[in-house]
Design a protein around this motif. Sequence first.
Motif, mmCIF file in Angstrom:
data_model
loop_
_atom_site.group_PDB
_atom_site.id
_atom_site.type_symbol
_atom_site.label_atom_id
_atom_site.label_comp_id
_atom_site.label_asym_id
_atom_site.label_seq_id
_atom_site.Cartn_x
_atom_site.Cartn_y
_atom_site.Cartn_z
ATOM 1 N N ARG A 73 -36.924 30.633 -49.292
ATOM 2 C CA ARG A 73 -38.358 30.454 -49.524
ATOM 3 C C ARG A 73 -38.752 29.034 -49.163
ATOM 4 N NH1 ARG A 73 -38.501 31.122 -54.696
ATOM 5 N NH2 ARG A 73 -38.966 28.971 -55.311
ATOM 6 N N MET A 74 -39.883 28.902 -48.565
ATOM 7 C CA MET A 74 -40.393 27.575 -48.219
ATOM 8 C C MET A 74 -41.292 27.068 -49.345
ATOM 9 S SD MET A 74 -40.632 25.196 -45.813
ATOM 10 C CE MET A 74 -40.341 25.959 -44.221
ATOM 11 N N ASP A 75 -40.969 25.907 -49.861
ATOM 12 C CA ASP A 75 -41.808 25.269 -50.875
ATOM 13 C C ASP A 75 -42.636 24.171 -50.219
ATOM 14 O OD1 ASP A 75 -40.927 26.834 -52.932
ATOM 15 O OD2 ASP A 75 -39.445 25.403 -53.668
ATOM 16 N N VAL A 76 -43.927 24.174 -50.493
ATOM 17 C CA VAL A 76 -44.834 23.175 -49.952
ATOM 18 C C VAL A 76 -45.507 22.445 -51.103
ATOM 19 C CG1 VAL A 76 -46.771 22.739 -48.402
ATOM 20 C CG2 VAL A 76 -45.267 24.686 -47.979
ATOM 21 N N THR A 77 -45.434 21.138 -51.092
ATOM 22 C CA THR A 77 -46.136 20.322 -52.080
ATOM 23 C C THR A 77 -47.121 19.425 -51.352
ATOM 24 O OG1 THR A 77 -44.392 18.635 -51.988
ATOM 25 C CG2 THR A 77 -44.188 20.338 -53.679
ATOM 26 N N TRP A 78 -48.189 19.083 -52.035
ATOM 27 C CA TRP A 78 -49.252 18.280 -51.415
ATOM 28 C C TRP A 78 -49.483 17.022 -52.234
ATOM 29 C CZ3 TRP A 78 -50.774 19.957 -46.769
ATOM 30 C CH2 TRP A 78 -50.622 21.315 -46.470
ATOM 31 N N HIS B 95 -51.120 19.609 -36.502
ATOM 32 C CA HIS B 95 -49.991 20.490 -36.185
ATOM 33 C C HIS B 95 -49.569 21.364 -37.354
ATOM 34 C CE1 HIS B 95 -48.080 16.898 -37.927
ATOM 35 N NE2 HIS B 95 -47.100 17.701 -38.302
ATOM 36 N N ASP B 96 -49.741 20.886 -38.590
ATOM 37 C CA ASP B 96 -49.301 21.672 -39.739
ATOM 38 C C ASP B 96 -50.449 22.060 -40.666
ATOM 39 O OD1 ASP B 96 -49.856 19.177 -40.742
ATOM 40 O OD2 ASP B 96 -47.842 18.755 -41.474
ATOM 41 N N GLY B 97 -51.682 21.917 -40.195
ATOM 42 C CA GLY B 97 -52.830 22.365 -40.967
ATOM 43 C C GLY B 97 -53.171 21.495 -42.164
ATOM 44 N N ARG B 98 -52.686 20.277 -42.184
ATOM 45 C CA ARG B 98 -52.928 19.414 -43.346
ATOM 46 C C ARG B 98 -54.393 18.998 -43.469
ATOM 47 N NH1 ARG B 98 -49.373 14.231 -42.351
ATOM 48 N NH2 ARG B 98 -47.907 15.854 -41.660
ATOM 49 N N GLY C 88 -45.341 18.067 -48.169
ATOM 50 C CA GLY C 88 -43.898 17.920 -48.269
ATOM 51 C C GLY C 88 -43.276 19.305 -48.214
ATOM 52 N N TYR C 89 -42.209 19.463 -47.444
ATOM 53 C CA TYR C 89 -41.623 20.780 -47.233
ATOM 54 C C TYR C 89 -40.166 20.781 -47.682
ATOM 55 C CZ TYR C 89 -45.648 21.262 -44.132
ATOM 56 O OH TYR C 89 -46.929 21.283 -43.620
ATOM 57 N N ALA C 90 -39.751 21.909 -48.270
ATOM 58 C CA ALA C 90 -38.359 22.059 -48.681
ATOM 59 C C ALA C 90 -38.014 23.535 -48.755
ATOM 60 C CB ALA C 90 -38.131 21.397 -50.035
ATOM 61 N N PHE C 91 -36.717 23.838 -48.552
ATOM 62 C CA PHE C 91 -36.225 25.197 -48.743
ATOM 63 C C PHE C 91 -35.744 25.357 -50.185
ATOM 64 C CE2 PHE C 91 -35.186 25.077 -44.046
ATOM 65 C CZ PHE C 91 -36.147 26.006 -43.705
ATOM 66 N N SER C 92 -35.988 26.513 -50.760
ATOM 67 C CA SER C 92 -35.426 26.821 -52.071
ATOM 68 C C SER C 92 -34.869 28.246 -52.039
ATOM 69 C CB SER C 92 -36.493 26.690 -53.167
ATOM 70 O OG SER C 92 -37.562 27.588 -52.942
ATOM 71 N N ASP C 93 -33.905 28.506 -52.904
ATOM 72 C CA ASP C 93 -33.234 29.809 -52.967
ATOM 73 C C ASP C 93 -32.737 30.268 -51.602
ATOM 74 O OD1 ASP C 93 -33.873 29.883 -55.678
ATOM 75 O OD2 ASP C 93 -35.775 30.911 -55.311
ATOM 76 N N PRO C 94 -31.965 29.443 -50.887
ATOM 77 C CA PRO C 94 -31.495 29.854 -49.564
ATOM 78 C C PRO C 94 -30.585 31.085 -49.659
ATOM 79 C CG PRO C 94 -30.316 27.899 -50.298
ATOM 80 C CD PRO C 94 -31.413 28.138 -51.295
ATOM 81 N N ALA C 95 -30.845 32.076 -48.826
ATOM 82 C CA ALA C 95 -30.090 33.323 -48.887
ATOM 83 C C ALA C 95 -28.718 33.213 -48.246
ATOM 84 C CB ALA C 95 -30.894 34.439 -48.208
ATOM 85 N N TYR C 96 -28.531 32.208 -47.384
ATOM 86 C CA TYR C 96 -27.272 32.106 -46.642
ATOM 87 C C TYR C 96 -26.621 30.738 -46.814
ATOM 88 C CZ TYR C 96 -29.147 36.322 -44.544
ATOM 89 O OH TYR C 96 -29.664 37.576 -44.373
#
Length: 315
Positions: free
Chosen positions: A1-6, A272-275, A25-33
């Motif tokens: 899941r991608m977590d986005v914080t502002w 580029h990232d819709g900020r 700010g972007y981070a991965f959480s609960d990586p499946a692999y």
Amino acid sequence: RMDVTWTETPVTLADGTTVSLRAPGYAFSDPAYGPAASDLLLSPRVAPQMIGLGLLEAIPAGDILARADEDDANGDGISGRPQIVPSTEFGVPMLGRFGLKAGAPTVKEQSAGAFAGDMGLSTWLHPDPWGDCTTGEPTCIDAPHGQEPEVRDGLEVDRQSLDLVTFYARNLGVPERRGIDDPTVLRGKEVFYATGCQSCHQPKFVTNRLTDQPEQSFQLIWPYTDLLLHDMGPGLADNRPEGRATGSEWKTPPLWGIGLTEQVSGHSEFLHDGRARSLLEAILWHGGEAQSQRDTVANLQPEDRAALLAFLGSL
């Protein structure tokens, strides 16, 4: 899941107006692999508009290269660089034009890259049916795919289908300008030029004479881009190189049609990232080579700033 914080940061303009800029700010959480590699480069993107691509492709490369000024020889603080990328279609290095960092040289290669990278579909330009799965992902590579040896060139997207998609993408038209005689829009055009925005957002080009593409042949077009790479400063840097583009360089995006973004795309998010939630926020994020222009806009009188935004909205 991608977590986005502002993170919201208020910016006060010269007239006292406060605009809040949000930094993602972007981070991965609960990586499946398993956890991602420590050197993973992550750069979320909002898909850019697809209008007028055939016209941008038809601009003579020499006209684009003539505007490059890598060492800022004229001392104006603008040092646009051409993106040069290998062409799978033609087998030679070519001028990059498409994508947020100009990583694709032709509409066909941009389309084939999307089939491969976004959908995992093979074409003659990207014949692997597993898309961008790596050798470190054997399960991904071994997953079922849609290639049929006796059908469609043995590919998931045969040559005819890729040609049809390319034709469609190449011929999506540019909307007609609006409010061209409106006094506020005309004042905004004056502000646009006085501010120096046209240094990167080059207003017009004339396309090549093309015998097999009359729709794009010898046209006066107004895309408001130089199709060059520019360093936009640390605020907009994604730290992800692409071809010749550094982690802080981006291709100047065309401005034609930008005033219809919300109507067409259902949102008014830019960059580029819709900020940026508005065109004013997008301008205030400019840094690096565009810092001077950004500061000039921040110091405009309210009526001139409103006129500039009205002009952009008319494109």
